[in-house]
Design an enzyme around this catalytic site. Structure first.
Site, PDB file in Angstrom:
ATOM      1  N   ASP A  13       0.824  -1.207   0.000  1.00  0.00           N
ATOM      2  CA  ASP A  13       0.000   0.000   0.000  1.00  0.00           C
ATOM      3  C   ASP A  13       0.861   1.262   0.000  1.00  0.00           C
ATOM      4  O   ASP A  13       1.948   1.279   0.577  1.00  0.00           O
ATOM      5  CB  ASP A  13      -0.894  -0.008   1.247  1.00  0.00           C
ATOM      6  CG  ASP A  13      -2.040   0.979   1.144  1.00  0.00           C
ATOM      7  OD1 ASP A  13      -2.278   1.511   0.046  1.00  0.00           O
ATOM      8  OD2 ASP A  13      -2.688   1.233   2.171  1.00  0.00           O
ATOM      9  N   HIS A  30       3.566   3.347  -8.883  1.00  0.00           N
ATOM     10  CA  HIS A  30       3.456   1.920  -9.193  1.00  0.00           C
ATOM     11  C   HIS A  30       4.757   1.382  -9.793  1.00  0.00           C
ATOM     12  O   HIS A  30       5.178   0.255  -9.496  1.00  0.00           O
ATOM     13  CB  HIS A  30       2.287   1.688 -10.143  1.00  0.00           C
ATOM     14  CG  HIS A  30       0.949   2.028  -9.554  1.00  0.00           C
ATOM     15  ND1 HIS A  30       0.522   1.531  -8.343  1.00  0.00           N
ATOM     16  CD2 HIS A  30      -0.063   2.826 -10.013  1.00  0.00           C
ATOM     17  CE1 HIS A  30      -0.693   2.002  -8.075  1.00  0.00           C
ATOM     18  NE2 HIS A  30      -1.059   2.790  -9.079  1.00  0.00           N
ATOM     19  N   LEU A 124      11.695 -20.653  -4.231  1.00  0.00           N
ATOM     20  CA  LEU A 124      10.709 -19.763  -3.631  1.00  0.00           C
ATOM     21  C   LEU A 124       9.495 -19.711  -4.547  1.00  0.00           C
ATOM     22  O   LEU A 124       9.649 -19.644  -5.768  1.00  0.00           O
ATOM     23  CB  LEU A 124      11.295 -18.344  -3.468  1.00  0.00           C
ATOM     24  CG  LEU A 124      10.316 -17.215  -3.123  1.00  0.00           C
ATOM     25  CD1 LEU A 124       9.775 -17.386  -1.703  1.00  0.00           C
ATOM     26  CD2 LEU A 124      10.995 -15.849  -3.264  1.00  0.00           C
TER      27      LEU A 124
END
Length: 228
Positions: A13, A30, A124
């Protein structure tokens, strides 16, 4: 001693506010946020985290301006296309959760490519929640259950109809930008997850900030409802 969660979930956020404070368009936030996501992914791999789930685009994000949504998906597609070979080389698997019926065809094509190319990677697993909402996930699971003909069900059986089937529930949920709410993210899965709220915007959430979250997590005593 630093305790490493097996599964970390992140609500990224603050991209828009980060850009606004600098007099930049929201998309600039972004772009910077994508850089931080990459840094956190590689840091998690280095630290030994097995699963990392990133809240990339929520079901509520469709309410944003069309221009911003278009720019977000273009950024998403371009970045993934560029980075998949590197992620594969690093042995990092990509998985996507959420709805797929409303996404652009070009986005779906890139997602399919990313999953196919990295399906055998084991170091991962990075899970990107795209057009994802916790309530929507549960409703979709209920509809699958109704279609299955099963009349009675356990929690374990119900979990088999959810998006994160086969993946352990998050040990730690991190939210940035000083907000302290879950925003419809992984509602079923975070029943016993530890929460960490960081005051910094996501574009400023570096590896050092991740370590702070892990240091805080390491001080927690997890009881899972039991008395120890």
């Amino acid at each position: 001693m630093l305790k490493i969660p097996r599964h970390i979930a992140v609500i990224m956020d603050g991209n828009g506010r980060w850009a606004k404070e600098r007099g930049l368009p929201r998309i600039a936030g972004h772009y910077e946020g994508v850089k931080r996501a990459e840094e956190v992914v590689y840091a998690c791999q280095e630290l030994g985290v097995e699963f990392l789930t990133l809240y990339t685009f929520s079901t509520e994000n469709w309410k944003r301006p069309k221009e911003e949504i278009k720019a977000l998906f273009e950024l998403f597609e371009n970045y993934l296309t560029k980075k998949v070979p590197e992620l594969k080389k690093r042995d990092i698997k990509l998985k996507f959760i959420g709805r797929r019926d409303r996404l652009p065809k070009s986005t779906l094509k890139v997602m399919d490519y990313a999953e196919k190319e990295t399906k055998n990677c084991t170091s991962l697993t990075v899970i990107l929640a795209v057009d994802y909402g916790g309530r929507d996930e549960i409703i979709r699971a209920v509809n699958k259950l109704l279609n299955s003909g099963i009349k009675s069900i356990t929690e374990e059986q119900f979990a088999q109809f959810l998006d994160l089937v086969g993946i352990p529930e998050p040990d730690l949920l991190i939210r940035t930008a000083g907000e302290e709410r879950v925003s419809n993210f992984l509602l079923w899965h975070i029943a016993y997850t530890e929460f960490y709220f960081s005051p910094v915007y996501w574009p400023d959430f570096t590896k050092e900030e991740l370590i702070k979250a892990l240091e805080d997590f390491s001080c927690r005593e997890r009881k899972f409802g039991a008395v120890l």
